[in-house]
Design a protein around this motif. Sequence first.
Motif, PDB file in Angstrom:
ATOM      1  N   ALA A   1       0.837  -1.209   0.000  1.00 21.56           N
ATOM      2  CA  ALA A   1       0.000   0.000   0.000  1.00 21.56           C
ATOM      3  C   ALA A   1       0.866   1.250   0.000  1.00 21.56           C
ATOM      4  O   ALA A   1       0.589   2.214  -0.725  1.00 21.56           O
ATOM      5  CB  ALA A   1      -0.917  -0.004   1.225  1.00 21.56           C
ATOM      6  N   ILE A   2       1.952   1.240   0.778  1.00 24.18           N
ATOM      7  CA  ILE A   2       2.862   2.386   0.831  1.00 24.18           C
ATOM      8  C   ILE A   2       3.455   2.662  -0.542  1.00 24.18           C
ATOM      9  O   ILE A   2       3.573   3.821  -0.962  1.00 24.18           O
ATOM     10  CB  ILE A   2       3.982   2.126   1.867  1.00 24.18           C
ATOM     11  CG1 ILE A   2       3.411   2.229   3.283  1.00 24.18           C
ATOM     12  CG2 ILE A   2       5.140   3.108   1.687  1.00 24.18           C
ATOM     13  CD1 ILE A   2       4.359   1.757   4.367  1.00 24.18           C
ATOM     14  N   THR A   3       3.818   1.611  -1.265  1.00 22.12           N
ATOM     15  CA  THR A   3       4.393   1.778  -2.604  1.00 22.12           C
ATOM     16  C   THR A   3       3.422   2.506  -3.530  1.00 22.12           C
ATOM     17  O   THR A   3       3.809   3.419  -4.273  1.00 22.12           O
ATOM     18  CB  THR A   3       4.750   0.408  -3.205  1.00 22.12           C
ATOM     19  OG1 THR A   3       5.716  -0.238  -2.367  1.00 22.12           O
ATOM     20  CG2 THR A   3       5.326   0.562  -4.610  1.00 22.12           C
ATOM     21  N   LEU A   4       2.135   2.143  -3.473  1.00 26.24           N
ATOM     22  CA  LEU A   4       1.144   2.790  -4.333  1.00 26.24           C
ATOM     23  C   LEU A   4       0.866   4.224  -3.896  1.00 26.24           C
ATOM     24  O   LEU A   4       0.734   5.125  -4.726  1.00 26.24           O
ATOM     25  CB  LEU A   4      -0.149   1.980  -4.345  1.00 26.24           C
ATOM     26  CG  LEU A   4      -0.086   0.616  -5.032  1.00 26.24           C
ATOM     27  CD1 LEU A   4      -1.445  -0.064  -5.001  1.00 26.24           C
ATOM     28  CD2 LEU A   4       0.388   0.756  -6.479  1.00 26.24           C
ATOM     29  N   TYR A   5       0.787   4.452  -2.584  1.00 24.81           N
ATOM     30  CA  TYR A   5       0.595   5.820  -2.094  1.00 24.81           C
ATOM     31  C   TYR A   5       1.758   6.717  -2.525  1.00 24.81           C
ATOM     32  O   TYR A   5       1.556   7.853  -2.964  1.00 24.81           O
ATOM     33  CB  TYR A   5       0.479   5.836  -0.566  1.00 24.81           C
ATOM     34  CG  TYR A   5      -0.796   5.236  -0.010  1.00 24.81           C
ATOM     35  CD1 TYR A   5      -2.043   5.524  -0.564  1.00 24.81           C
ATOM     36  CD2 TYR A   5      -0.758   4.388   1.107  1.00 24.81           C
ATOM     37  CE1 TYR A   5      -3.210   4.975  -0.049  1.00 24.81           C
ATOM     38  CE2 TYR A   5      -1.920   3.843   1.636  1.00 24.81           C
ATOM     39  CZ  TYR A   5      -3.139   4.133   1.049  1.00 24.81           C
ATOM     40  OH  TYR A   5      -4.295   3.600   1.563  1.00 24.81           O
ATOM     41  N   ASP A   6       2.971   6.204  -2.390  1.00 25.99           N
ATOM     42  CA  ASP A   6       4.155   6.977  -2.790  1.00 25.99           C
ATOM     43  C   ASP A   6       4.146   7.270  -4.293  1.00 25.99           C
ATOM     44  O   ASP A   6       4.589   8.333  -4.732  1.00 25.99           O
ATOM     45  CB  ASP A   6       5.438   6.222  -2.423  1.00 25.99           C
ATOM     46  CG  ASP A   6       5.753   6.318  -0.933  1.00 25.99           C
ATOM     47  OD1 ASP A   6       5.273   7.266  -0.292  1.00 25.99           O
ATOM     48  OD2 ASP A   6       6.493   5.455  -0.427  1.00 25.99           O
ATOM     49  N   THR A   7       3.642   6.314  -5.070  1.00 25.65           N
ATOM     50  CA  THR A   7       3.552   6.517  -6.523  1.00 25.65           C
ATOM     51  C   THR A   7       2.658   7.709  -6.847  1.00 25.65           C
ATOM     52  O   THR A   7       2.987   8.540  -7.695  1.00 25.65           O
ATOM     53  CB  THR A   7       3.002   5.252  -7.208  1.00 25.65           C
ATOM     54  OG1 THR A   7       3.897   4.157  -6.974  1.00 25.65           O
ATOM     55  CG2 THR A   7       2.854   5.469  -8.716  1.00 25.65           C
ATOM     56  N   LEU A   8       1.521   7.816  -6.156  1.00 24.20           N
ATOM     57  CA  LEU A   8       0.607   8.943  -6.372  1.00 24.20           C
ATOM     58  C   LEU A   8       1.268  10.263  -5.996  1.00 24.20           C
ATOM     59  O   LEU A   8       1.126  11.261  -6.706  1.00 24.20           O
ATOM     60  CB  LEU A   8      -0.665   8.750  -5.556  1.00 24.20           C
ATOM     61  CG  LEU A   8      -1.590   7.613  -5.999  1.00 24.20           C
ATOM     62  CD1 LEU A   8      -2.733   7.442  -5.011  1.00 24.20           C
ATOM     63  CD2 LEU A   8      -2.139   7.872  -7.391  1.00 24.20           C
ATOM     64  N   ILE A   9       1.991  10.282  -4.892  1.00 25.44           N
ATOM     65  CA  ILE A   9       2.667  11.508  -4.457  1.00 25.44           C
ATOM     66  C   ILE A   9       3.745  11.909  -5.451  1.00 25.44           C
ATOM     67  O   ILE A   9       3.899  13.095  -5.777  1.00 25.44           O
ATOM     68  CB  ILE A   9       3.264  11.313  -3.043  1.00 25.44           C
ATOM     69  CG1 ILE A   9       2.130  11.172  -2.025  1.00 25.44           C
ATOM     70  CG2 ILE A   9       4.170  12.488  -2.663  1.00 25.44           C
ATOM     71  CD1 ILE A   9       2.586  10.779  -0.644  1.00 25.44           C
ATOM     72  N   GLU A  10       4.488  10.927  -5.965  1.00 25.34           N
ATOM     73  CA  GLU A  10       5.519  11.215  -6.970  1.00 25.34           C
ATOM     74  C   GLU A  10       4.915  11.782  -8.247  1.00 25.34           C
ATOM     75  O   GLU A  10       5.554  12.547  -8.971  1.00 25.34           O
ATOM     76  CB  GLU A  10       6.303   9.943  -7.281  1.00 25.34           C
ATOM     77  CG  GLU A  10       7.227   9.492  -6.145  1.00 25.34           C
ATOM     78  CD  GLU A  10       7.783   8.107  -6.368  1.00 25.34           C
ATOM     79  OE1 GLU A  10       7.485   7.509  -7.451  1.00 25.34           O
ATOM     80  OE2 GLU A  10       8.500   7.608  -5.488  1.00 25.34           O
ATOM     81  N   GLN A  11       3.650  11.428  -8.525  1.00 21.86           N
ATOM     82  CA  GLN A  11       2.960  11.950  -9.708  1.00 21.86           C
ATOM     83  C   GLN A  11       2.391  13.344  -9.472  1.00 21.86           C
ATOM     84  O   GLN A  11       1.814  13.935 -10.373  1.00 21.86           O
ATOM     85  CB  GLN A  11       1.839  10.993 -10.116  1.00 21.86           C
ATOM     86  CG  GLN A  11       2.338   9.655 -10.635  1.00 21.86           C
ATOM     87  CD  GLN A  11       1.210   8.661 -10.879  1.00 21.86           C
ATOM     88  OE1 GLN A  11       0.045   8.923 -10.547  1.00 21.86           O
ATOM     89  NE2 GLN A  11       1.538   7.509 -11.446  1.00 21.86           N
ATOM     90  N   GLY A  12       2.552  13.865  -8.270  1.00 26.85           N
ATOM     91  CA  GLY A  12       2.122  15.231  -7.975  1.00 26.85           C
ATOM     92  C   GLY A  12       0.785  15.365  -7.272  1.00 26.85           C
ATOM     93  O   GLY A  12       0.297  16.476  -7.092  1.00 26.85           O
ATOM     94  N   TYR A  13       0.185  14.237  -6.882  1.00 31.97           N
ATOM     95  CA  TYR A  13      -1.106  14.307  -6.195  1.00 31.97           C
ATOM     96  C   TYR A  13      -0.884  14.451  -4.697  1.00 31.97           C
ATOM     97  O   TYR A  13       0.014  13.833  -4.129  1.00 31.97           O
ATOM     98  CB  TYR A  13      -1.942  13.064  -6.485  1.00 31.97           C
ATOM     99  CG  TYR A  13      -2.324  12.960  -7.932  1.00 31.97           C
ATOM    100  CD1 TYR A  13      -3.419  13.663  -8.428  1.00 31.97           C
ATOM    101  CD2 TYR A  13      -1.577  12.191  -8.817  1.00 31.97           C
ATOM    102  CE1 TYR A  13      -3.751  13.596  -9.769  1.00 31.97           C
ATOM    103  CE2 TYR A  13      -1.912  12.113 -10.158  1.00 31.97           C
ATOM    104  CZ  TYR A  13      -2.996  12.818 -10.625  1.00 31.97           C
ATOM    105  OH  TYR A  13      -3.320  12.751 -11.948  1.00 31.97           O
TER     106      TYR A  13
END
Length: 271
Positions: A61-73
């Motif tokens: 779950a952390i990996t996916l959350y971090d992915t969203l943050i890296e995309q600017g969300y």
Amino acid sequence: MNVLINYWVEKINFLRTSVLSGAEAMLLFFILFIPHLSFSSTSTTFDRANNLYQEKEYAAAITLYDTLIEQGYASAALYFNLANAHYKLGRLAPAILNYERAHKLAPDDEDIEFNLRLANLRVVDRVETLPELTFVKKIHNFIYGKSSDRWAWLAAGLLWGALLLGALFLFTQNPALKRFSFFAALLALILSIICAALSYNQYRYLQNSRYAILFSKNVYIKSAPDAQSTDLFILREGVKLQLLETVGEWQKIRLADGNVGWMPVKGLEVI
């Protein structure tokens, strides 16, 4: 839902601050009204991350959350869920960092505030906040207990109320109603200006006040930006610090109790 709100806020701000040519207006039409596969993908990713969290797959779950943050969300819900996942894995500093980021976006959210307090109970170093006068503390909590966006929405609502009352004043023939609508519109306008000022003040406060969370397991705070300078005290993981100035690889910090010192920049993560 929070991602959707942030998405439309960004589009509205773009429209508000841009002077569009004909071609740009046409482009904006397609940007606003053509279905966005990327947003759909983002929403799906957030849902998948939440499902993994429910299944206790916290690392995934952390990996996916971090992915969203890296995309600017960014949203309070996104940071809050990320913090919860880190907390479940016993990662204290990342949990506090993301609770603080969520609290920054939603300062009046009770769940975020409760979990942040719970995480801070596990911090080894208990830093006592400098005492404030009761009325000063109440004023501070009143102003900064709401986000800049919340104050802005209040200002907009009051402004619309003032306009409607102004229209009532212009068109009504009833003297009592005319008098009431005039003073009510004036009051709503004044309150709208105050809320707008508080929104701007909150925004400037967040922009100018820089804080960070200590990620190092322990670090000696120095009297000067020099490894050979005197050790003042030691701090451990999870402590919240105010960032003052940077000299090379050294950061001057201040604690909530007023103590000041220097430490290496690399041990900090900015909120």
